[in-house]
Design a protein around this motif. Sequence first.
Motif, PDB file in Angstrom:
ATOM      1  N   GLU A 185     -61.445 108.710  -7.573  1.00 57.31           N
ATOM      2  CA  GLU A 185     -61.768 107.205  -7.459  1.00 57.31           C
ATOM      3  C   GLU A 185     -60.907 106.385  -7.232  1.00 57.31           C
ATOM      4  O   GLU A 185     -59.650 106.400  -7.979  1.00 57.31           O
ATOM      5  CB  GLU A 185     -62.708 106.852  -8.627  1.00 57.31           C
ATOM      6  N   ARG A 186     -60.695 105.284  -6.728  1.00 58.43           N
ATOM      7  CA  ARG A 186     -59.933 104.159  -6.583  1.00 58.43           C
ATOM      8  C   ARG A 186     -60.284 102.931  -6.257  1.00 58.43           C
ATOM      9  O   ARG A 186     -61.603 102.940  -5.553  1.00 58.43           O
ATOM     10  CB  ARG A 186     -58.722 104.547  -5.516  1.00 58.43           C
ATOM     11  N   LYS A 187     -59.792 101.877  -6.773  1.00 59.66           N
ATOM     12  CA  LYS A 187     -60.216 100.554  -6.560  1.00 59.66           C
ATOM     13  C   LYS A 187     -59.167  99.652  -6.356  1.00 59.66           C
ATOM     14  O   LYS A 187     -58.151  99.800  -7.334  1.00 59.66           O
ATOM     15  CB  LYS A 187     -61.535 100.030  -7.336  1.00 59.66           C
ATOM     16  N   GLU A 188     -59.195  98.241  -5.673  1.00 57.35           N
ATOM     17  CA  GLU A 188     -58.084  97.603  -5.573  1.00 57.35           C
ATOM     18  C   GLU A 188     -58.354  96.658  -6.773  1.00 57.35           C
ATOM     19  O   GLU A 188     -59.237  96.270  -7.145  1.00 57.35           O
ATOM     20  CB  GLU A 188     -58.070  96.659  -4.339  1.00 57.35           C
ATOM     21  N   VAL A 189     -57.332  96.273  -7.322  1.00 56.87           N
ATOM     22  CA  VAL A 189     -57.414  95.251  -8.484  1.00 56.87           C
ATOM     23  C   VAL A 189     -56.500  94.062  -8.059  1.00 56.87           C
ATOM     24  O   VAL A 189     -55.572  93.849  -7.259  1.00 56.87           O
ATOM     25  CB  VAL A 189     -56.457  96.085  -9.742  1.00 56.87           C
TER      26      VAL A 189
END
Length: 189
Positions: A185-189
């Motif tokens: 999983e990855r998400k921009e912060v």
Amino acid sequence: MISMLKTWKGAVEIDGTEYKSIQDAMSVLKTIKDDIHIKLLSNNKDANMSVTDTSKDVSSDTLERETEYQITVKKYMTMKATPDFDFMLKWNNDKPMPMRIMQGTVEKETKGMVYMKLHGLAKPTITCYCCGKELTNPISRHYGIGPICLSKLGIIRDIEDVENIREDLVNITWEGWIIKSSITERKEV
């Protein structure tokens, strides 16, 4: 993810729709095939938590430099090299990631790997940032790590010393190569 949510004792919001309990929302969760955003709701405003479930394969996507990402990796990225799997020894001087969920930036990238500079997290969650197990203690949920993993990281504090634990967790740093297929999983912060 669904089996972990079954134990939640409160309201839940799924993609903007609020349900009285996770049991009321189960029929909806079983039919969703795309990414969803789940927000666990509580009477205590500070205890509200968000969980993003992404089943999409992120391993082949290119990550942007100078963009901050929160990533989750498979457990083997947090383990030292073994005779059967020597990636950590060959690529990271046998220094595995200290936590499965960390945040940072991309420095370099190849077709199958990414080199990142990461730091620890201390945000409310229902699963441990290190081992991925469900957190049952409300204080551990407050900063995202259980007492066993806390001691494995060398953080020796009273479990109720939340602010200093939070600071210690955020100050944990790691940089090295990560196998793209290990990023779940990855998400921009």
